[in-house]
Design a protein around this motif. Structure first.
Motif, PDB file in Angstrom:
ATOM      1  N   MET A 167       3.190 -68.181 -41.817  1.00  0.00           N
ATOM      2  CA  MET A 167       4.282 -68.162 -40.829  1.00  0.00           C
ATOM      3  C   MET A 167       4.652 -66.734 -40.410  1.00  0.00           C
ATOM      4  SD  MET A 167       6.713 -70.913 -42.729  1.00  0.00           S
ATOM      5  CE  MET A 167       8.080 -71.107 -41.608  1.00  0.00           C
ATOM      6  N   THR A 168       4.494 -65.766 -41.303  1.00  0.00           N
ATOM      7  CA  THR A 168       5.042 -64.420 -41.061  1.00  0.00           C
ATOM      8  C   THR A 168       3.980 -63.346 -40.851  1.00  0.00           C
ATOM      9  OG1 THR A 168       4.999 -63.990 -43.438  1.00  0.00           O
ATOM     10  CG2 THR A 168       7.048 -64.909 -42.517  1.00  0.00           C
ATOM     11  N   ALA A 169       2.717 -63.648 -41.186  1.00  0.00           N
ATOM     12  CA  ALA A 169       1.616 -62.669 -41.202  1.00  0.00           C
ATOM     13  C   ALA A 169       1.811 -61.582 -42.267  1.00  0.00           C
ATOM     14  CB  ALA A 169       1.392 -62.038 -39.819  1.00  0.00           C
ATOM     15  N   ILE A 170       2.772 -61.814 -43.175  1.00  0.00           N
ATOM     16  CA  ILE A 170       2.951 -60.879 -44.305  1.00  0.00           C
ATOM     17  C   ILE A 170       1.947 -61.265 -45.393  1.00  0.00           C
ATOM     18  CG2 ILE A 170       4.553 -60.021 -46.076  1.00  0.00           C
ATOM     19  CD1 ILE A 170       6.884 -60.836 -44.204  1.00  0.00           C
ATOM     20  N   LYS A 171       1.260 -60.288 -45.950  1.00  0.00           N
ATOM     21  CA  LYS A 171       0.229 -60.552 -46.966  1.00  0.00           C
ATOM     22  C   LYS A 171       0.864 -61.189 -48.213  1.00  0.00           C
ATOM     23  CE  LYS A 171      -3.630 -58.063 -48.930  1.00  0.00           C
ATOM     24  NZ  LYS A 171      -4.163 -56.740 -49.282  1.00  0.00           N
ATOM     25  N   ALA A 172       0.146 -62.137 -48.813  1.00  0.00           N
ATOM     26  CA  ALA A 172       0.688 -62.886 -49.956  1.00  0.00           C
ATOM     27  C   ALA A 172       1.208 -61.963 -51.070  1.00  0.00           C
ATOM     28  CB  ALA A 172      -0.377 -63.837 -50.498  1.00  0.00           C
ATOM     29  N   GLU A 173       0.474 -60.898 -51.379  1.00  0.00           N
ATOM     30  CA  GLU A 173       0.914 -59.972 -52.452  1.00  0.00           C
ATOM     31  C   GLU A 173       2.279 -59.373 -52.142  1.00  0.00           C
ATOM     32  OE1 GLU A 173      -2.126 -60.262 -51.343  1.00  0.00           O
ATOM     33  OE2 GLU A 173      -3.617 -59.389 -52.696  1.00  0.00           O
ATOM     34  N   ASP A 174       2.512 -59.026 -50.862  1.00  0.00           N
ATOM     35  CA  ASP A 174       3.804 -58.418 -50.489  1.00  0.00           C
ATOM     36  C   ASP A 174       4.929 -59.450 -50.597  1.00  0.00           C
ATOM     37  OD1 ASP A 174       2.494 -56.023 -49.969  1.00  0.00           O
ATOM     38  OD2 ASP A 174       2.156 -56.531 -47.858  1.00  0.00           O
ATOM     39  N   ILE A 175       4.594 -60.709 -50.301  1.00  0.00           N
ATOM     40  CA  ILE A 175       5.598 -61.780 -50.432  1.00  0.00           C
ATOM     41  C   ILE A 175       5.951 -61.950 -51.906  1.00  0.00           C
ATOM     42  CG2 ILE A 175       6.007 -64.267 -50.151  1.00  0.00           C
ATOM     43  CD1 ILE A 175       4.285 -64.156 -47.628  1.00  0.00           C
ATOM     44  N   LEU A 176       4.898 -61.964 -52.730  1.00  0.00           N
ATOM     45  CA  LEU A 176       5.124 -62.165 -54.165  1.00  0.00           C
ATOM     46  C   LEU A 176       5.972 -61.025 -54.745  1.00  0.00           C
ATOM     47  CD1 LEU A 176       4.448 -64.056 -56.508  1.00  0.00           C
ATOM     48  CD2 LEU A 176       2.421 -62.669 -56.965  1.00  0.00           C
ATOM     49  N   THR A 177       5.629 -59.787 -54.446  1.00  0.00           N
ATOM     50  CA  THR A 177       6.406 -58.669 -55.032  1.00  0.00           C
ATOM     51  C   THR A 177       7.846 -58.674 -54.505  1.00  0.00           C
ATOM     52  OG1 THR A 177       5.508 -57.169 -53.381  1.00  0.00           O
ATOM     53  CG2 THR A 177       4.505 -57.070 -55.552  1.00  0.00           C
ATOM     54  N   THR A 178       8.018 -59.025 -53.232  1.00  0.00           N
ATOM     55  CA  THR A 178       9.387 -59.052 -52.685  1.00  0.00           C
ATOM     56  C   THR A 178      10.218 -60.116 -53.398  1.00  0.00           C
ATOM     57  OG1 THR A 178       8.525 -58.436 -50.525  1.00  0.00           O
ATOM     58  CG2 THR A 178      10.760 -59.296 -50.559  1.00  0.00           C
ATOM     59  N   LEU A 179       9.656 -61.335 -53.497  1.00  0.00           N
ATOM     60  CA  LEU A 179      10.415 -62.419 -54.124  1.00  0.00           C
ATOM     61  C   LEU A 179      10.602 -62.163 -55.620  1.00  0.00           C
ATOM     62  CD1 LEU A 179       8.990 -65.568 -52.265  1.00  0.00           C
ATOM     63  CD2 LEU A 179      11.037 -64.241 -51.745  1.00  0.00           C
ATOM     64  N   GLN A 180       9.601 -61.512 -56.251  1.00  0.00           N
ATOM     65  CA  GLN A 180       9.752 -61.179 -57.678  1.00  0.00           C
ATOM     66  C   GLN A 180      10.884 -60.170 -57.869  1.00  0.00           C
ATOM     67  OE1 GLN A 180       5.692 -60.175 -58.624  1.00  0.00           O
ATOM     68  NE2 GLN A 180       5.478 -61.947 -59.980  1.00  0.00           N
ATOM     69  N   SER A 181      10.939 -59.173 -56.982  1.00  0.00           N
ATOM     70  CA  SER A 181      11.991 -58.155 -57.151  1.00  0.00           C
ATOM     71  C   SER A 181      13.377 -58.764 -56.921  1.00  0.00           C
ATOM     72  CB  SER A 181      11.749 -56.961 -56.226  1.00  0.00           C
ATOM     73  OG  SER A 181      12.092 -57.318 -54.914  1.00  0.00           O
ATOM     74  N   LEU A 182      13.435 -59.878 -56.191  1.00  0.00           N
ATOM     75  CA  LEU A 182      14.716 -60.567 -55.982  1.00  0.00           C
ATOM     76  C   LEU A 182      14.956 -61.634 -57.060  1.00  0.00           C
ATOM     77  CD1 LEU A 182      14.348 -61.105 -52.119  1.00  0.00           C
ATOM     78  CD2 LEU A 182      15.856 -59.460 -53.236  1.00  0.00           C
TER      79      LEU A 182
END
Ligand code: 1VU
Length: 293
Positions: free
Chosen positions: A234-249
């Motif tokens: 949906m966002t074109a954001i790479k899966a790794e960046d999604i994972l690190t963002t959600l992990q940091s939250l």
């Protein structure tokens, strides 16, 4: 642990040299602004005895003396970056400049940008890059606010190489606009993208803010389960960046060997408030662009 120079490879050595070079140019004049510089930039040697350089705000040619700039401004016929206007919304325009077709402009932009970027060696092989130059336009012309560069072909799925908002325009949402724009291009290409590493402190803050806002907005609206792959599509954001963002939250739990997104609406609201302002919106209907072939 001390590392001797002989143990560094050639690329790290070059980077180390760039880091340790003494700042040469102290200020620049660009359009109606006089701007203090932040870092060293490798201008040709004949410019190194000047504390101040005068830039033409349109073609980005630089000169050592104010009179040279005044003479230049009388004959320079550019009023905007030399490329295609691919976006216009109100007074905001984005121009796409091909480094191969506009080599001198691309090089000038790199010299200018390096004054505010310390974290890496810029590539001066501008042929391989497209430059997306954001401008505020008025009756005197289109004034550069910032830009990002993008490799024409990236093996590593980078959708942005370098990003800069010029200091007088910083902290007004243009950085997040540029980041959002880079992802809109990726969506049009049907690819996921990620910024080239390393990120500077300000770069990381801006990306974290952008990723957080985009992902939390979706999670807030979405009913039921959603996977990282779906978020990435949906966002074109790479899966790794999604994972690190959600992990940091702290929104990710590891259950039965799988990452699971746990999104309590109250927690999402708290994070969204902390994520800062949304930045300037990209109106996708105003983007007229086809991917580079
Ligand atoms: O304003 P918000 O809080 O909503 O969001 C800001 C804030 O979270 C953070 N931020 C800052 N936080 C603290 N102090 C600051 N001085 C500061 N500046 C930004 O970033 C969020 C984004 O704010 P913005 O959308 O207004 O972004 P700017 O127009 O200020 O642009 C951000 C960049 C990173 C482009 C700008 O700071 C800049 O040009 N810095 C110098 C060059 C640089 O470091 N570029 C990134 C290098 S990494 C790279 O190029 C590889 C991809």
């Amino acid at each position: 642990v001390e590392v001797g120079h002989e143990e560094l490879d050639a690329a790290s050595l070059r980077e180390h040299e760039e880091f340790t070079k003494v700042k040469n140019i102290a200020t620049i004049e660009l359009g109606r602004y006089e701007i203090e510089t932040w870092y060293f930039s490798p201008f040709p040697p004949e410019y190194n005895d000047s504390l101040k350089l005068y830039f033409c705000e349109f073609c980005l040619n630089f000169m050592k003396r104010k009179e040279q700039l005044q003479r230049h401004m009388r004959k320079c016929d550019l009023k905007h970056p030399p490329g295609d206007e691919i976006y216009r919304s109100g007074t905001l325009s984005m121009f796409e400049v091909d480094g191969k077709k506009n080599k001198v402009y691309g090089q000038n932009l790199c010299y200018l940008a390096k004054l505010f970027l310390d974290h890496k060696t810029l590539y001066y092989d501008v042929d391989l890059f497209l430059f997306y130059v954001l401008c505020e336009c008025d009756d005197r012309g289109c004034h550069m606010v910032g830009y990002f560069s993008k490799e024409k072909h990236s093996e590593e799925s980078y959708n942005l190489a370098c990003i800069l908002t010029l200091p007088p325009y910083q902290r007004k949402g243009y950085g997040k606009f540029l980041i959002a724009f880079s992802y809109e291009l990726s969506k049009k290409e049907g690819k996921v993208g990620t910024p080239e590493r390393p990120l500077s402190d300000l770069g990381l803050l801006s990306y974290r803010g952008y990723w957080t806002r985009v992902l939390l907005d979706i999670l807030k609206k979405h009913k039921g389960n959603i996977s990282i792959k779906e978020l990435s599509d949906m966002t074109a954001i790479k899966a790794e960046d999604i994972l690190t963002t959600l992990q940091s939250l702290e929104l990710i739990q590891y259950r039965k060997g799988q990452h699971v997104i746990c999104a309590d609406p109250k927690v999402l609201d708290r994070h969204l408030k902390a994520a800062g302002r949304g930045g300037l919106e990209v109106d996708v209907s105003k983007l007229i662009w086809t991917p580079y072939k």
